[in-house]
Design a protein around this motif. Structure first.
Motif, mmCIF file in Angstrom:
data_model
loop_
_atom_site.group_PDB
_atom_site.id
_atom_site.type_symbol
_atom_site.label_atom_id
_atom_site.label_comp_id
_atom_site.label_asym_id
_atom_site.label_seq_id
_atom_site.Cartn_x
_atom_site.Cartn_y
_atom_site.Cartn_z
ATOM 1 N N GLY A 1 2.842 -2.780 -0.184
ATOM 2 C CA GLY A 1 3.592 -2.584 -1.426
ATOM 3 C C GLY A 1 2.629 -2.465 -2.590
ATOM 4 N N THR B 1 3.249 -1.118 -5.652
ATOM 5 C CA THR B 1 3.837 -1.127 -6.992
ATOM 6 C C THR B 1 4.751 -2.335 -7.147
ATOM 7 N N LEU C 1 9.711 -3.250 -6.029
ATOM 8 C CA LEU C 1 10.193 -2.725 -4.742
ATOM 9 C C LEU C 1 11.388 -3.544 -4.260
ATOM 10 N N CYS D 1 8.902 -1.264 1.699
ATOM 11 C CA CYS D 1 7.930 -1.393 0.602
ATOM 12 C C CYS D 1 7.436 -0.001 0.188
ATOM 13 N N SER D 2 6.126 0.209 0.059
ATOM 14 C CA SER D 2 5.630 1.537 -0.322
ATOM 15 C C SER D 2 5.454 2.461 0.884
#
Length: 224
Positions: A145, A147, A150, A155-156
């Motif tokens: 993650g 950023t 979230l 996550c990312s």
């Protein structure tokens, strides 16, 4: 309504602050009683009014719309004498709340040191975590993650090939797979050992970011 006249009155009497005129079912211009303001109300100008939402009253004779106090952080006050705990981890109640507020996705309720039923902040989810239903959870192993804010376990995204991501990773490229005898497919939570009789690849990748394990071809032997 701000006057009352008991039997035998020679002149109207002013209703004191913190009292109201009555009986209430009588016309406002023929009131004969003065009654102390009950709990949960404030009285001024001879009129009884409920304590407004966002405040509460715990004693008789109140005369200000602030009543006893503004609702404390972690509680909500719908009006009158009620002061209620905010309720759950997915709600938050700043000071002066008349009702609980929902914690948005991508945020968690805080402070974390407060009881789950008395949270009064919404805090944006930090990198390396995701937040849903007011709760903060580390990004699962194999994901990262990068950023804030979230809200899902993805996550990312998945850890890229050639790297591994432990729980709570904030970057997909912090941890290289490590050596030629290890390989890390996309989504790895830890390096995997290359079995004897196999070699790591692709061979044009750096030896510390290999992502494949391939059986040794005819004419070769593979170890380490």
């Amino acid at each position: 309504v701000d006057k009352y006249c008991p039997a035998g009155s020679s002149a109207p009497t002013d209703v004191s602050e913190g009292y109201y005129s009555g009986p209430e079912d009588a016309d406002v211009d023929v009131r004969s009683e003065s009654t102390i303001c009950p709990i949960g109300y404030y009285c001024t100008g001879g009129v009884k009014r409920p304590c407004p939402a966002g405040s509460y009253g715990t004693s008789e004779g109140l005369s200000s719309s602030t009543c006893t106090a503004s609702c404390e952080a972690g509680y909500y006050c719908p009006g009158g004498d009620s002061k209620l705990e905010c309720g759950s981890v997915e709600k938050y109640c700043p000071a002066g709340s008349s009702a609980p507020s929902d914690v948005p996705e991508g945020y968690y309720s805080g402070p974390e040191s407060a009881e789950e039923t008395k949270r009064y902040q919404k805090v944006i989810c930090p990198a390396g975590s995701y937040c849903s239903g007011g709760e903060k959870t580390l990004c699962p192993a194999g994901h990262f993650g990068e950023t804030t804010g979230l809200s899902t376990a993805d996550c990312s995204g998945s850890c890229p090939a050639g790297y591994y991501c432990p729980e709570g990773s904030v970057s997909g490229t912090t941890n290289k797979c490590g050596s030629v005898d290890k390989y890390c497919p996309a989504g790895s939570s830890a390096p995997s050992s290359v079995s004897e009789g196999y070699y790591s690849g692709p061979e044009d990748a750096d030896v510390d970011v290999r992502s494949e394990s391939t059986i040794c071809p005819i004419g070769y032997y593979c170890t380490g």
